[in-house]
Design an enzyme around this catalytic site. Structure first.
Site, PDB file in Angstrom:
ATOM      1  N   LYS A   1     -17.810  75.041  44.332  1.00 29.24           N
ATOM      2  CA  LYS A   1     -18.490  74.493  43.022  1.00 29.24           C
ATOM      3  C   LYS A   1     -19.316  75.688  42.331  1.00 29.24           C
ATOM      4  O   LYS A   1     -20.273  76.681  43.424  1.00 29.24           O
ATOM      5  CB  LYS A   1     -19.710  73.641  42.935  1.00 29.24           C
ATOM      6  CG  LYS A   1     -19.248  71.893  43.146  1.00 29.24           C
ATOM      7  CD  LYS A   1     -19.610  70.939  43.410  1.00 29.24           C
ATOM      8  CE  LYS A   1     -19.443  69.454  43.587  1.00 29.24           C
ATOM      9  NZ  LYS A   1     -18.109  69.317  42.218  1.00 29.24           N
TER      10      LYS A   1
ATOM     11  N   ARG B   1     -11.013  61.424  45.947  1.00 29.45           N
ATOM     12  CA  ARG B   1      -9.948  60.485  46.057  1.00 29.45           C
ATOM     13  C   ARG B   1      -9.881  60.866  47.479  1.00 29.45           C
ATOM     14  O   ARG B   1      -8.560  59.174  47.912  1.00 29.45           O
ATOM     15  CB  ARG B   1      -8.982  61.203  44.710  1.00 29.45           C
ATOM     16  CG  ARG B   1      -8.277  62.609  44.764  1.00 29.45           C
ATOM     17  CD  ARG B   1      -7.563  63.117  43.603  1.00 29.45           C
ATOM     18  NE  ARG B   1      -9.167  63.704  42.883  1.00 29.45           N
ATOM     19  CZ  ARG B   1      -8.760  63.934  42.007  1.00 29.45           C
ATOM     20  NH1 ARG B   1      -7.858  64.213  41.615  1.00 29.45           N
ATOM     21  NH2 ARG B   1     -10.220  64.686  41.015  1.00 29.45           N
TER      22      ARG B   1
END
Length: 523
Positions: A275, A349
């Site tokens: 990130k 996920r």
């Protein structure tokens, strides 16, 4: 902060907080106080731009004729529009104002007439709930704070004619508030304090409430074939954990439980798909879903819910290193399905995929709800006002939406469908973990839906990325970790499970439903 109940009376010291209805209508306590002070309250109301609007407040310091330190007037709005939420906001606003003023004790009286739309007992309990929620403060790492900068409030007394019944009504609310407090505390902690192992340690005392707490280590998960979860964890020095919390409160202990599953990425650097550095410190709360599940289990067990519930948290840290998962890697999930990892920052996920399968394989739940700070896309779509809701079951989606409205933890249902499912097809595996930039929150939900063992199992996914942390104070939600989801899902259990005698029946399933706020029409 201690919360007690007492009969209405003008206290001798401290602060008195009373409710004022629209157009500055005072109740019996306010009228009595106005007379004792020689009309000082009435003059103050006329002198200020205060009309009794909901949430607005006015402070009267050292009023003449009484020994109180101060009186705080808080608006309640129109009488016929007063709700449980109005009264919780009254309690939270009161504590917020008192915290800034330095009072150690205070009495709170919504001062409602007998024909108010909320009963006196519930009103007192709701004020107590609001005060408890609004009084949360995470300050354990502030070592140089001056005494005058700290809230001095130690005791709040709610004034009501029926203290015993009010206390009884508040008891289950207090249990839920303690669950919210746990969630907020876990989410607020820095990642060097809360990581997979320490998260599990923090919830072990839930056993005192009747919750069975079990922790699966890396070896057990590897034996189960949880390649997706373990792939996320492999770049970190912190070993992963699967936390399982089981509470059997229904009369039929063998009845299928409702399952709640939380994403617990205790720090998310993005992995190799790292990130940007700006704002990365916020990724300590990427375990917000797991925090909600832990707080929910505390709330349900604390109020002795008539339901069988299982809470599962997939706990990992997502870090870049020489052992980290790479973009392009293929992992095999517990379900046997394979996933091409396109983006290591779409890791939540992957964690949930294995935990979802494990929950169904072991517990055979009647309903499944997962929570995750899953996508930045949901923040772009809904901001901080709503959580994203995805579901294959109209009944379940309707119950969650209605509960969100009642608890002021609003959700907005988005669609699912085959067209979105095609976006995560892989050229070399069964699926890929990320599509393109379009419909990012939806494709994430489509990914999770692939890990339902049966399409007939009612399932809902809540993307709480935009509502887990707040940058501003609200009456019952101080700035920081919100605890969003604990009250919402506690209400869902009360409505769906306890409301039908603890029998969790199947919900209606539907394809391609979404885009609706409020109740979803049944087909």
């Amino acid at each position: 902060m201690k919360v007690t109940f007492a009969k209405p009376a003008i206290p001798d010291k401290g602060a008195l907080v009373i409710g004022v209805r629209e157009d500055n209508t005072l109740g019996s306590t306010g009228t009595e106080l106005d007379e004792l002070t020689g009309g000082q309250l009435g003059r103050a109301l006329k002198a200020e731009r205060f009309k009794g609007e909901a949430g607005k407040s006015l402070v009267v310091n050292a009023p003449h004729g009484v020994t109180l330190d101060r009186v705080i007037l808080i608006g309640l709005g129109k009488l016929d529009a007063i709700t449980a939420g109005t009264l919780e906001s009254f309690g939270g606003t009161a504590v917020g104002r008192l915290g800034a003023l330095g009072d150690e004790t205070a009495a709170l009286d919504p001062d409602l007439p007998e024909d108010a739309p909320v009963s006196a007992v519930e009103a007192a309990a709701r004020v107590a709930m609001g005060a408890t929620l609004g009084g949360f403060r995470f300050d354990r790492y502030r070592t140089r704070e001056k005494p005058e900068e700290k809230p001095a409030l130690r005791k709040v007394t709610i004034l009501t004619d029926d203290q015993a019944e009010a206390k009884k009504a508040f008891a289950p609310m207090q249990a839920v508030a303690e669950g919210v407090d746990l969630t907020r505390s876990l989410v607020s902690e820095p990642a060097n304090v809360i990581y997979p192992e320490s998260f599990c340690e923090r919830v072990k005392d839930l056993a005192d409430l009747g919750v069975t707490v079990e922790v699966l280590d890396e070896a057990k998960m590897r034996k189960l074939g949880m390649g997706a979860l373990l792939g996320v964890a492999q770049g970190s020095a912190r070993p992963p954990r699967l936390l399982v919390m089981e509470y059997k409160g229904a009369k039929d202990k063998d009845a299928a439980p409702i399952a709640f599953i939380g994403k617990g990425v205790t720090f998310d650097s993005g992995g190799i798909s790292i990130k940007p550095s700006a704002g990365m410190e916020d990724m300590k709360w990427d375990m917000g879903g797991a925090g909600v599940v832990a707080g929910l289990m505390k709330a349900l067990a604390g109020r002795k819910a008539d339901a069988n519930v299982v809470g599962l948290c997939g706990l990992v840290e997502n870090m870049p290193s020489g052992t980290a998962q790479r973009p392009g890697d293929v992992v095999t999930t517990m379900s046997g399905q394979t996933v091409e990892v396109i983006n290591t920052d779409a890791e939540g996920r992957l964690v949930l995929a294995d935990v979802l399968w494990y929950a169904q394989d072991r517990f055979k739940p009647s309903r499944i709800i997962d929570l995750a700070t899953l996508t930045g896309a949901i923040i772009i779509s809904l901001g901080g006002e709503h959580a994203g809701l995805f579901s294959n079951a109209d009944d379940l989606a309707e119950a969650i939406t209605e509960a969100g409205t009642q608890m002021d933890e609003k959700v907005w249902r988005l669609p699912l469908g085959e067209a979105y499912d095609k976006m995560i097809r892989s050229d070399i595996a069964d699926m890929k973990n990320a599509g393109n930039r379009e419909a990012g929150s939806i494709t994430a939900a489509q990914f999770l839906q692939r890990f339902l063992k049966s399409k007939d199992t009612p399932w809902a996914h809540l993307d709480i990325a935009g509502v887990t942390w707040s940058k501003k104070d609200k009456a019952t939600v101080p700035k920081g970790a919100t605890g969003f989801g604990v009250r919402l899902l506690d209400r869902v259990v009360a409505d769906l499970i306890e409301g039908d005698g603890g029998k969790a029946g199947k919900g209606k399933t539907a394809k391609d439903k979404g885009g609706k706020s409020g109740k979803t029409k049944k087909k």
